[in-house]
Scaffold this active site. Structure first.
Site, PDB file in Angstrom:
ATOM      1  N   THR A  61       0.820  -1.210   0.000  1.00 27.97           N
ATOM      2  CA  THR A  61       0.000   0.000   0.000  1.00 27.97           C
ATOM      3  C   THR A  61       0.851   1.256   0.000  1.00 27.97           C
ATOM      4  O   THR A  61       0.481   2.271  -0.598  1.00 27.97           O
ATOM      5  CB  THR A  61      -0.948  -0.002   1.214  1.00 27.97           C
ATOM      6  OG1 THR A  61      -1.839  -1.121   1.106  1.00 27.97           O
ATOM      7  CG2 THR A  61      -1.758   1.278   1.294  1.00 27.97           C
ATOM      8  N   SER A 108       1.963  -7.807  -0.307  1.00 27.96           N
ATOM      9  CA  SER A 108       2.770  -8.729   0.492  1.00 27.96           C
ATOM     10  C   SER A 108       2.386 -10.189   0.286  1.00 27.96           C
ATOM     11  O   SER A 108       3.249 -11.073   0.263  1.00 27.96           O
ATOM     12  CB  SER A 108       2.660  -8.362   1.979  1.00 27.96           C
ATOM     13  OG  SER A 108       1.303  -8.398   2.410  1.00 27.96           O
ATOM     14  N   THR A 139       0.992  -4.696   4.209  1.00 24.93           N
ATOM     15  CA  THR A 139       0.698  -5.027   5.603  1.00 24.93           C
ATOM     16  C   THR A 139      -0.037  -6.349   5.786  1.00 24.93           C
ATOM     17  O   THR A 139      -0.082  -6.877   6.898  1.00 24.93           O
ATOM     18  CB  THR A 139      -0.138  -3.913   6.257  1.00 24.93           C
ATOM     19  OG1 THR A 139      -1.359  -3.753   5.542  1.00 24.93           O
ATOM     20  CG2 THR A 139       0.625  -2.591   6.268  1.00 24.93           C
ATOM     21  N   ASP A 140      -0.616  -6.901   4.721  1.00 20.63           N
ATOM     22  CA  ASP A 140      -1.442  -8.104   4.884  1.00 20.63           C
ATOM     23  C   ASP A 140      -0.673  -9.253   5.516  1.00 20.63           C
ATOM     24  O   ASP A 140      -1.176  -9.929   6.421  1.00 20.63           O
ATOM     25  CB  ASP A 140      -2.015  -8.535   3.540  1.00 20.63           C
ATOM     26  CG  ASP A 140      -3.148  -7.633   3.070  1.00 20.63           C
ATOM     27  OD1 ASP A 140      -3.555  -6.746   3.846  1.00 20.63           O
ATOM     28  OD2 ASP A 140      -3.608  -7.797   1.924  1.00 20.63           O
TER      29      ASP A 140
END
Length: 386
Positions: A61, A108, A139-140
């Site tokens: 992101t 990710s 961030t996932d």
């Protein structure tokens, strides 16, 4: 006490080095971090060297391009090159000499374990000449990427993983602040010997313990029960606790998971089976049929699984599959060891999978794997007996 000794003690206290009595190598790093760097001139004309920090980008992101300036959730991740993002940061030349490397530009969860193998080796390569490394990530699955780096990077120099919950191009984005503070943290040297840390929202956390707790909020990353390692408030970087690795002697700091000793084809296949009311055996039997060498169960309560899953697990153990028990609750510990089963302690299922995957990539022996979980995975501080 003589005047000279009093003066020397005051200098130690002022620099924070007196704390090294308790943490042998922890607070020496800010002094050594600037060893091989470009010079800048302070307000009083004293030339000092800036630490060298390389930003290794994987996308996510942070590198996202939104539809417009208010499209907080509508954007294409991994669109902007890291060189451009770093160039746009103000005042970075006051904290570090920053270089960039574009490892990839994807979300990710798009990365394979084989690609993380390459990423870890790239981080170690960079740390041969850099004082610290920042890895940008989506961030996932950031907590899994960070823990993989934590367990495999051999250099004790700072490694900081960061990202953002909003793309770079929207109003109110957290991306530039997170990137700037991650560079500042890596340059400070304060997390040397900490292993990999995750830094977002002005907080930094140990990779072993941090987890994503919300799908949208900027304060999503939390260390359940134990809490953050510290905070960044402009020029103030405060460290309030240290992970157990920071207390280990330098000679015993690195894990046995040196990726130079294995190839990508050696990376073991490990899966996660989630338990719930009347859960069937299909997940475990399917994973075994697909070649899983290890399975982590995310169980109810303190790690329990359904009767059908338990029966299927027993059959899988006969075939040599190793299991690790964790809880699906989000926090808490598991202490259930048995034949073919290892307690996951307070590792969540995602973290336990990363550790089990690495263990099985180096050894198929149950006792060896269990010992690695006990000594490396549990992360508990052993206090000397009286």
């Amino acid at each position: 006490m003589k005047r000279g000794k009093v003066k020397a003690l005051k200098v130690l206290l002022a620099t924070g080095l007196a704390v090294s009595f308790f943490l042998p190598h922890l607070y020496l790093s800010p002094v050594s971090a600037a060893a091989d760097s470009t010079a800048t001139t302070s307000a009083i004309g004293v030339v000092k060297k800036l630490p060298k920090v390389e930003v290794i980008a994987t996308g996510g992101t942070m590198a996202g391009k939104s539809t417009d300036e208010t499209s907080f959730d509508t954007y294409r991740a991994g669109s902007l090159p890291i060189e451009d993002l770093v160039k746009s940061l103000p005042n970075k030349d006051q904290i570090a000499e920053v270089s960039t490397y574009q490892f990839g530009n994807s979300g990710s969860s798009a990365y394979s374990m084989e690609q993380l193998y390459d990423l870890s080796l790239k981080v170690d390569e960079a740390l041969k000449t850099q004082d610290g490394v920042v890895v940008t990530s989506g961030t996932d699955t950031m907590e899994e990427i960070a823990y993989f780096l934590d367990l495999t990077v051999q250099s004790p120099k700072p490694v900081v993983v960061t990202g953002s919950m909003r793309p770079w191009t929207v109003i109110g984005t957290d991306a530039p602040a997170n990137l700037y503070n991650a560079i500042k943290l890596a340059a400070s040297g304060k997390t040397k010997y900490f292993g990999t840390v995750v830094m977002l929202n002005d907080e930094f956390h140990a990779a072993r313990e941090v987890t994503k707790t919300n799908s949208y909020r900027t304060d999503t990353f939390v260390t359940p029960e134990i809490g953050a390692l510290g905070y960044i408030d402009e020029k103030n970087i405060r460290v309030y606790r240290a992970p157990f690795r920071a207390l280990k002697p330098a000679s015993d700091w690195a894990t046995p998971f040196n990726l130079n000793k294995i190839s990508k084809k050696d990376i073991a296949k490990v899966e996660i089976a989630y338990s719930y009311q009347d859960a069937g055996p299909g997940a475990i039997s399917g994973f075994v049929a697909a070649g899983a060498k290890g399975i982590v169960t995310a169980g109810t309560g303190a790690g329990g699984i359904s009767k059908a899953m338990s029966e299927e697990r027993a059959e899988a153990i006969k075939k040599g599959v190793i299991f690790v028990m964790t809880t699906r609750t989000g926090s808490g510990s598991n202490y259930s060891n048995g034949d073919g089963v290892i307690a996951g302690d307070n590792l969540n299922a995602a973290h336990a999978r990363i550790l089990l995957l690495l263990c099985l990539s180096y050894s198929k022996d149950f006792d060896t794997v269990k010992n690695w979980f006990t000594t490396i995975g549990y992360g508990q501080i052993e206090l000397p007996s009286k």
